[in-house]
Design a protein around this motif. Sequence first.
Motif, short mmCIF file in Angstrom:
data_model
loop_
_atom_site.label_atom_id
_atom_site.label_comp_id
_atom_site.label_asym_id
_atom_site.label_seq_id
_atom_site.Cartn_x
_atom_site.Cartn_y
_atom_site.Cartn_z
N LYS A 286 0.81 -1.21 0.00
CA LYS A 286 0.00 0.00 0.00
C LYS A 286 0.85 1.27 0.00
CE LYS A 286 -3.90 -2.13 2.45
NZ LYS A 286 -4.67 -2.16 3.71
N GLU B 111 2.76 3.54 -1.81
CA GLU B 111 3.01 3.87 -3.21
C GLU B 111 4.40 4.47 -3.41
OE1 GLU B 111 1.25 3.01 -5.65
OE2 GLU B 111 -0.52 2.28 -4.60
N ARG C 178 6.93 1.60 -3.30
CA ARG C 178 6.76 0.78 -4.49
C ARG C 178 7.32 1.45 -5.73
NH1 ARG C 178 0.81 -1.57 -5.12
NH2 ARG C 178 1.86 -2.46 -6.94
#
Length: 349
Positions: A220, A222, A225
């Motif tokens: 979750k 971002e 990631r």
Amino acid sequence: MSDGVRCMWMRGGTSKGGYFLAEDLPGDVAARDALLLRVMGSPDPRQIDGMGGADPLTSKVAVVRKSDRPGVDVDYLFLQVFVDRAIVSDAQPCGNILAGVGPFAIERGLVHGRDGETPVTIYMENTKEVATATVRTPGGRPTYEGDAVISGVPGTASPVPLEFANVAGSTCGALLPTGNVVDVIDGVEVTMIDNGMPVVVLAAEAVGATGREAPEELEKNEAVRAKVEAIRLKAGPLMKLGDVKDKPVPKMSLVAASKDGWALDTRTFIPHRVHKTIGVFGAVSVATAAMLEGSPANRIATLAPGERKTIAVGHPEGETSVVVEMRGGEIVSSAILRTARKLFDGTVF
């Protein structure tokens, strides 16, 4: 397809999937892949119309055949069936699914089971390397009951030790594809390594993580990631893998000092979901990176002295112990303990 295909579903290590004899699948690769996508129910996030479990770890396939190679019992091709995309990839090996290949080969009569234990020598088609799995076979038949425990799998099962030799550089051509222990990508120090699995190893804190988050928390995040994927896309060509946008390699392993007594902790993107544990070859590559002086993993790892080390690689479900032996800076051998269990044997449609 309307008549179904013979298949054994097995848990291998911390993964599970379908095990097929090569002769039972279409010889044409496109037809084979179409069938396997149908079997798994891909592409669909829930894989509701197939056997897949809506996770890369449960959407895997082993294709096994009796080997014609001297000193080898069976050939094994691993296929990763993507969950939400119509992709079947042979770009990587899988050491967890490998754990079920020995029992499967004996069950299908490809290898004659001995009374007690049966070593099964396996040629891994993805990497063109050989592994040996030792299967407990009282009365010549595989047993799945035992007292071995591996993190990420509830209960106990029969142990399946896996031994590897000469897997360094199996995909990228060299243990260190760039020739460097440390490279810098987007300002982040990384070790690009391939000891059975192409992995980029980097400090979790370098991308704004702790390395101890739950997988769902990292997925979750971002910002993390995006940083990890940007590094991965640049690492691909440097590791001789080309454009990796639609490839499952390299894996991205974030490392941190362990608070649980392990050598180090990891959180591994595989490459976009975060592994609930860590893959066999991924653990081997991370453990090897930890032995390389000056690497991000080496700087934070707690290691025993000596050329042969047992390295406990921490992950979200516990740890995976890898035995790595190095002499004169060269990898001699790697070994790991896995378990496997037959889940069903029959026909899949």
